[in-house]
Design an enzyme around this catalytic site. Structure first.
Site, PDB file in Angstrom:
ATOM      1  N   LYS A   1       0.837  -1.205   0.000  1.00  0.00           N
ATOM      2  CA  LYS A   1       0.000   0.000   0.000  1.00  0.00           C
ATOM      3  C   LYS A   1       0.874   1.258   0.000  1.00  0.00           C
ATOM      4  O   LYS A   1       2.097   1.190   0.128  1.00  0.00           O
ATOM      5  CB  LYS A   1      -0.911  -0.005   1.233  1.00  0.00           C
ATOM      6  CG  LYS A   1      -0.172   0.079   2.562  1.00  0.00           C
ATOM      7  CD  LYS A   1      -1.128   0.123   3.728  1.00  0.00           C
ATOM      8  CE  LYS A   1      -0.366   0.247   5.055  1.00  0.00           C
ATOM      9  NZ  LYS A   1      -1.266   0.423   6.202  1.00  0.00           N
TER      10      LYS A   1
ATOM     11  N   ARG B   1     -10.430   1.413  15.806  1.00  0.00           N
ATOM     12  CA  ARG B   1     -10.534   2.173  14.560  1.00  0.00           C
ATOM     13  C   ARG B   1     -11.661   1.572  13.724  1.00  0.00           C
ATOM     14  O   ARG B   1     -12.728   2.158  13.596  1.00  0.00           O
ATOM     15  CB  ARG B   1      -9.216   2.153  13.797  1.00  0.00           C
ATOM     16  CG  ARG B   1      -8.062   2.867  14.487  1.00  0.00           C
ATOM     17  CD  ARG B   1      -6.889   3.105  13.549  1.00  0.00           C
ATOM     18  NE  ARG B   1      -6.470   1.882  12.840  1.00  0.00           N
ATOM     19  CZ  ARG B   1      -5.433   1.797  12.030  1.00  0.00           C
ATOM     20  NH1 ARG B   1      -4.705   2.887  11.777  1.00  0.00           N
ATOM     21  NH2 ARG B   1      -5.095   0.660  11.445  1.00  0.00           N
TER      22      ARG B   1
ATOM     23  N   TYR C   1      17.408  29.790   7.582  1.00  0.00           N
ATOM     24  CA  TYR C   1      16.246  30.505   8.097  1.00  0.00           C
ATOM     25  C   TYR C   1      16.182  30.438   9.611  1.00  0.00           C
ATOM     26  O   TYR C   1      16.404  29.389  10.214  1.00  0.00           O
ATOM     27  CB  TYR C   1      14.960  29.908   7.525  1.00  0.00           C
ATOM     28  CG  TYR C   1      14.746  30.156   6.055  1.00  0.00           C
ATOM     29  CD1 TYR C   1      14.571  31.441   5.565  1.00  0.00           C
ATOM     30  CD2 TYR C   1      14.725  29.097   5.159  1.00  0.00           C
ATOM     31  CE1 TYR C   1      14.365  31.670   4.207  1.00  0.00           C
ATOM     32  CE2 TYR C   1      14.521  29.308   3.797  1.00  0.00           C
ATOM     33  CZ  TYR C   1      14.346  30.604   3.337  1.00  0.00           C
ATOM     34  OH  TYR C   1      14.153  30.821   1.993  1.00  0.00           O
TER      35      TYR C   1
ATOM     36  N   MET D   1      13.387  24.347   1.573  1.00  0.00           N
ATOM     37  CA  MET D   1      12.601  23.570   0.616  1.00  0.00           C
ATOM     38  C   MET D   1      13.480  22.767  -0.336  1.00  0.00           C
ATOM     39  O   MET D   1      13.165  21.623  -0.679  1.00  0.00           O
ATOM     40  CB  MET D   1      11.680  24.487  -0.189  1.00  0.00           C
ATOM     41  CG  MET D   1      10.800  23.741  -1.184  1.00  0.00           C
ATOM     42  SD  MET D   1       9.706  24.831  -2.125  1.00  0.00           S
ATOM     43  CE  MET D   1       8.539  25.301  -0.838  1.00  0.00           C
TER      44      MET D   1
END
Length: 368
Positions: A35, A129, A253, A301
């Site tokens: 999956k 669940r 940053y 990024m």
């Protein structure tokens, strides 16, 4: 020329890991969980590579199963989330997909005659669940029998199998065993990857190894190599610049890292836009020229910075392993406050996958 940022997919390691799952599962039989696009490795790629080693695949949904059929793979496929529309039952019947039924509305679709695929029931043994209450299994099975549908299997899912100190898995196993004993000729399945490594854990008839097949550890505070698993994905890039930093210079940053001594810095052309975790902390390791180098500053990024102080020969163009054979993906995940599942499935589409190893295994027929 394209960037040198790639994810190398080692198919021989994939088969190695799946065969470990089969060995640990025996006499139960393992199915290959592919999956989430084969945990980020490419669903068609990994399914083909395992086609000679598995007689059953497991996916989350119909869309994933359809990819396997389009690839020409004929093994049965377990839809672990079942179907989401009534008409999908007919497709599942036609394509030999086994549908997990976990909710009353799915039961109603089957009773209404929308299709008669092979069915497994899911029992809620404590994870809360999906799944029917243990006491309802007999009633649900009888309703399906009246509709002409035979239940071929029953499954559950463990909440804490990764935690060797937790008693929850033993409790869930007891609930499952008690509620499914006496159901007759039916396949029983409980084991995720972690269950394969729990001493004395009953594995019943079918196991569903996932993350371990891709080299990630399913156990808390342990890395894949400790369990005999090999990295299937090597995420790598290159140094594209170096810079000499003076004491007090900040990097990136937010100025989250500042040099406490003269430091040679390297820039690597990979970032969170490629799937490398933005929240990886200062000190997260990478591998350059046979040596670990620590991440410094905030991941951008498209780039990240590393301290080259212990690798004086490092130069522009050098290969940088972000995770793989030398840097376990589990270790990077721990540095980023997450799990290897998220990192592997989060590598973005702009990172090419490059295969190594034979693309298809040979089925001897002796160990399925």
């Amino acid at each position: 020329m394209p960037r040198a940022t790639v994810a190398r997919i080692h198919l021989d390691n994939l088969r190695h890991n799946f065969r470990i799952a089969k060995e640990r599962a025996a006499p139960a039989r393992a199915m290959a969980v592919v999956k989430a696009d084969g945990y980020g490795h490419g669903i068609e790629r990994v399914a083909r590579a395992l086609s000679g080693d598995t007689d059953y695949y497991a996916v989350a949904c119909l869309e994933e199963a359809a990819v396997l059929r389009a690839a020409g793979l004929s093994q049965p496929v377990l839809l672990m989330q079942g179907v989401h529309e009534a008409d999908d039952l007919r497709i599942s019947e036609a394509e030999n997909f086994t549908v997990v039924v976990h909710s009353p509305h799915q039961l109603d679709w089957l009773k209404a005659g929308h299709g008669r695929p092979e069915v497994w029931l899911k029992v809620n043994s404590g994870m809360n669940r999906l799944g029917f209450a243990p006491a309802d299994l007999g009633r649900v099975r009888e309703q399906l029998a009246q509709a002409g549908i035979r239940v071929a299997g029953v499954m559950t899912h463990f909440a804490c199998a990764d935690d060797e100190q937790s008693q929850g898995t033993a409790q869930q196993t007891e609930v499952f065993d008690r509620s499914t004993t006496g159901l007759g000729d039916i396949v029983r399945s409980v084991a995720n990857s972690a269950a394969h490594f729990r001493p004395g854990q009953p594995l019943f008839d079918r196991t569903r190894p996932g993350i371990m097949v891709y080299g990630g550890s399913p156990m808390l505070e342990r890395y894949g190599p400790e369990l005999g698993l090999k990295a299937v994905m090597t995420l790598e890039s290159r140094l594209i610049a170096t810079r000499e930093l003076a004491t007090g210079d900040a990097v990136g940053y937010g100025e989250t890292w500042r040099a406490t001594r003269p430091t040679r810095m390297g820039m690597v052309c990979i970032g969170y836009g490629d799937g490398y975790p933005r929240h990886a902390v200062n000190g997260t390791p990478v591998w350059i020229r046979g040596t670990r180098a620590p991440l410094i500053g905030r991941v951008s990024m498209d780039m990240l910075a590393v301290d080259l102080g212990d690798i004086p020969a490092a130069t522009i163009g050098d290969t940088v392993e972000l995770w793989g054979e030398h840097i376990p993906v589990d270790e990077v995940a721990a540095c980023a406050g997450t799990i290897s599942y998220e990192l592997l499935t989060g590598v973005t589409r702009r990172v090419p996958r490059v295969e190594t190893g034979a693309s298809t295994s040979v089925n001897t027929g002796s160990d399925l």
